[in-house]
Scaffold this active site. Structure first.
Site, PDB file in Angstrom:
ATOM      1  N   ARG A 234       0.874  -1.181   0.000  1.00 58.54           N
ATOM      2  CA  ARG A 234       0.000   0.000   0.000  1.00 58.54           C
ATOM      3  C   ARG A 234       0.910   1.230   0.000  1.00 58.54           C
ATOM      4  NH1 ARG A 234      -3.484  -2.795  -1.504  1.00 58.54           N
ATOM      5  NH2 ARG A 234      -5.497  -3.240  -0.546  1.00 58.54           N
ATOM      6  N   GLU A 263      -2.752   7.679  -4.552  1.00 60.19           N
ATOM      7  CA  GLU A 263      -3.178   7.071  -5.821  1.00 60.19           C
ATOM      8  C   GLU A 263      -4.670   7.242  -6.113  1.00 60.19           C
ATOM      9  OE1 GLU A 263      -2.125   2.888  -4.955  1.00 60.19           O
ATOM     10  OE2 GLU A 263      -4.266   2.434  -5.067  1.00 60.19           O
ATOM     11  N   HIS A 295      -1.432   0.142  -9.706  1.00 61.25           N
ATOM     12  CA  HIS A 295      -2.132  -0.822  -8.849  1.00 61.25           C
ATOM     13  C   HIS A 295      -2.718  -1.964  -9.689  1.00 61.25           C
ATOM     14  CE1 HIS A 295      -3.927  -1.036  -4.588  1.00 61.25           C
ATOM     15  NE2 HIS A 295      -3.857  -2.251  -5.091  1.00 61.25           N
TER      16      HIS A 295
HETATM   17  P1  NAD Z   1      -1.025 -11.378   4.702  1.00 59.53           P
HETATM   18  O1  NAD Z   1      -1.931 -10.930   5.796  1.00 59.53           O
HETATM   19  O2  NAD Z   1      -1.028 -12.819   4.300  1.00 59.53           O
HETATM   20  O3  NAD Z   1       0.492 -10.989   5.046  1.00 59.53           O
HETATM   21  C1  NAD Z   1       0.866  -9.756   5.598  1.00 59.53           C
HETATM   22  C2  NAD Z   1       2.067 -10.004   6.487  1.00 59.53           C
HETATM   23  O4  NAD Z   1       2.521  -8.730   6.962  1.00 59.53           O
HETATM   24  C3  NAD Z   1       1.743 -10.874   7.702  1.00 59.53           C
HETATM   25  O5  NAD Z   1       2.668 -11.914   7.810  1.00 59.53           O
HETATM   26  C4  NAD Z   1       1.826  -9.880   8.867  1.00 59.53           C
HETATM   27  O6  NAD Z   1       2.251 -10.479  10.087  1.00 59.53           O
HETATM   28  C5  NAD Z   1       2.879  -8.911   8.329  1.00 59.53           C
HETATM   29  N1  NAD Z   1       2.895  -7.642   9.072  1.00 59.53           N
HETATM   30  C6  NAD Z   1       1.862  -6.981   9.646  1.00 59.53           C
HETATM   31  N2  NAD Z   1       2.309  -5.887  10.283  1.00 59.53           N
HETATM   32  C7  NAD Z   1       3.659  -5.859  10.112  1.00 59.53           C
HETATM   33  C8  NAD Z   1       4.685  -4.991  10.555  1.00 59.53           C
HETATM   34  N3  NAD Z   1       4.403  -3.938  11.333  1.00 59.53           N
HETATM   35  N4  NAD Z   1       5.967  -5.264  10.188  1.00 59.53           N
HETATM   36  C9  NAD Z   1       6.244  -6.357   9.430  1.00 59.53           C
HETATM   37  N5  NAD Z   1       5.319  -7.219   8.992  1.00 59.53           N
HETATM   38  C10 NAD Z   1       4.027  -6.981   9.334  1.00 59.53           C
HETATM   39  O7  NAD Z   1      -1.362 -10.443   3.472  1.00 59.53           O
HETATM   40  P2  NAD Z   1      -1.012 -10.694   1.925  1.00 59.53           P
HETATM   41  O8  NAD Z   1      -2.161 -11.395   1.270  1.00 59.53           O
HETATM   42  O9  NAD Z   1       0.343 -11.273   1.805  1.00 59.53           O
HETATM   43  O10 NAD Z   1      -1.034  -9.185   1.395  1.00 59.53           O
HETATM   44  C11 NAD Z   1      -0.100  -8.238   1.854  1.00 59.53           C
HETATM   45  C12 NAD Z   1      -0.531  -6.848   1.442  1.00 59.53           C
HETATM   46  O11 NAD Z   1      -0.426  -6.736   0.023  1.00 59.53           O
HETATM   47  C13 NAD Z   1      -2.012  -6.523   1.721  1.00 59.53           C
HETATM   48  O12 NAD Z   1      -2.202  -6.048   3.035  1.00 59.53           O
HETATM   49  C14 NAD Z   1      -2.320  -5.470   0.699  1.00 59.53           C
HETATM   50  O13 NAD Z   1      -2.108  -4.199   1.263  1.00 59.53           O
HETATM   51  C15 NAD Z   1      -1.297  -5.709  -0.402  1.00 59.53           C
HETATM   52  N6  NAD Z   1      -1.916  -6.138  -1.666  1.00 59.53           N
HETATM   53  C16 NAD Z   1      -1.646  -5.430  -2.796  1.00 59.53           C
HETATM   54  C17 NAD Z   1      -2.215  -5.820  -4.007  1.00 59.53           C
HETATM   55  C18 NAD Z   1      -1.922  -5.082  -5.300  1.00 59.53           C
HETATM   56  O14 NAD Z   1      -2.627  -5.288  -6.287  1.00 59.53           O
HETATM   57  N7  NAD Z   1      -0.893  -4.244  -5.349  1.00 59.53           N
HETATM   58  C19 NAD Z   1      -3.085  -6.914  -4.041  1.00 59.53           C
HETATM   59  C20 NAD Z   1      -3.314  -7.632  -2.868  1.00 59.53           C
HETATM   60  C21 NAD Z   1      -2.732  -7.248  -1.685  1.00 59.53           C
END
Ligand code: NAD
Length: 338
Positions: A234, A263, A295
């Site tokens: 994000r 964005e 995105h």
């Molecule tokens: P997920 O919940 O499986 O993984 C997120 C990880 O981040 C977890 O392991 C969590 O413990 C860790 N985390 C949380 N807070 C943290 C911190 N302070 N420091 C370090 N690590 C921390 O989520 P995911 O499915 O892997 O997705 C991750 C992110 O990707 C989503 O939250 C979303 O914002 C983003 N995303 C972007 C797109 C895109 O099209 N660009 C699409 C899907 C998701």
């Protein structure tokens, strides 16, 4: 159930209509983003369906609540745009798509790394103009490089697996280790060690108060000179103004972004006949070593199919049982983060 679908692009309609074929919900599509102003389109519906840049703040939720909206169905996993406390106050249930295709985002992350490194986007244009000179296209072997993954969840784990295949050393930073990552050799380190050891850092944590501007002026001081920074999580995880300073002084050698702090006013729209009023974004576009996509990391057939099917399943479950399949609430999130 009657659902007002906001930020609905033609591809959203195609995939949602297909997923809804046997469920029979009434889907009313609106191209506009949900905001206080556009919330009036939800009148007559019982649920709204929204995406990443729709505004689901306290003001909007109060407006939705007064119109009888009982469900906000997110077509996304991230929910940083939703005020969960306000939703609870209004008695509005919030549901999301926790996992659709983590492969889509992980593979796009790798596309950004490879393109920035080997400059294939620039080579493509050169060759089409009959310019076969190689000066300026020099890359590096990924093999043997150290890559840091911040947030080793579903997406981070797949990125780690792919990079291990390239022969990279992978370091991870998370609230806790993920056994599947440890099993493939990911070594968990502090954020400080990750910043100072890595040739490439890629961000895969959610946007939370703790991760807002996680990459800031202090991080820049620790980074290896010339490192590559990738953000497909994000926009708010990165302090963009600081990153621009890092690009100017050479700390950041390559920057790949699929997300951007501001964005919402740019992405998902064709603005090619207008000027860009965001000077920070416009500055980013002046760097030859910056690659930005709007995105689109999630944008694969598999992901859109899964997003649509889970969204319809959330709506159907809520209609029949009063509970969506993948609800999110303040309690659930604080439980998961403990
Ligand atoms: P997920 O919940 O499986 O993984 C997120 C990880 O981040 C977890 O392991 C969590 O413990 C860790 N985390 C949380 N807070 C943290 C911190 N302070 N420091 C370090 N690590 C921390 O989520 P995911 O499915 O892997 O997705 C991750 C992110 O990707 C989503 O939250 C979303 O914002 C983003 N995303 C972007 C797109 C895109 O099209 N660009 C699409 C899907 C998701």
């Amino acid at each position: 159930m009657h659902v007002a679908v906001f930020s609905a692009k033609p591809y959203d309609r195609r995939f949602l209509d297909a997923a809804n074929a046997t469920s029979g919900h009434k889907l009313s599509y609106f191209d506009v983003r949900l905001s206080r102003e556009t919330s009036r389109f939800a009148a007559g519906a019982e649920a709204v369906c929204v995406f990443v840049n729709d505004e689901v703040n306290a003001d909007v939720l109060a407006s939705l609540g007064s119109k009888g909206i009982r469900l906000v169905a997110l077509r996304a996993s991230g929910f940083n745009n939703v005020d969960l406390e306000a939703a609870q106050r209004e008695g509005v249930t919030v549901a999301r798509v926790p996992a659709y295709s983590p492969h889509a985002v992980a593979e796009h992350t790798i596309a950004l790394i490879l393109t920035l490194n080997r400059k294939t986007h620039r080579a493509y244009n050169r060759v089409r103009e009959g310019n076969f000179a190689l000066e300026g296209l020099l890359g590096f072997d990924l093999n043997g490089k150290t890559v840091g993954i911040v947030g080793t969840g579903r997406i981070g784990e797949i990125v780690a697996k792919i990079l291990t295949g390239f022969g990279c050393t992978v370091l991870g930073h998370d609230l806790g280790p993920r056994p599947a990552c440890e099993a493939i050799g990911v070594r968990y380190v502090s954020m400080e060690e990750l910043l100072s050891s890595c040739d490439i850092i890629t961000l895969h944590c959610p946007l939370t108060p703790a991760t807002h501007h996680l990459i800031n002026a202090e991080s820049l001081k620790r980074m290896k000179r010339g490192m590559m920074l990738i953000n497909t999580s994000r926009g708010g995880v990165v302090d963009t103004q600081t990153v621009i300073e890092g690009l100017k002084d050479g700390t950041i050698g390559n920057l790949g972004l699929d997300v951007y702090e501001e964005e919402a006013d740019l992405f998902f729209e064709d603005l090619s006949n207008r000027f860009i009023g965001d000077d920070v974004f416009a500055r980013l576009l002046t760097f030859p070593n910056v690659l930005i996509t709007g995105h689109q990391a999630f944008f694969t057939k598999e992901a859109l199919t899964s997003i649509a099917e889970t969204t319809i399943a959330n709506i159907t479950a809520f209609e029949t049982s009063g509970r969506a399949v993948h609800e999110i609430s303040v309690e659930r999130i604080s439980r998961e983060r403990r």
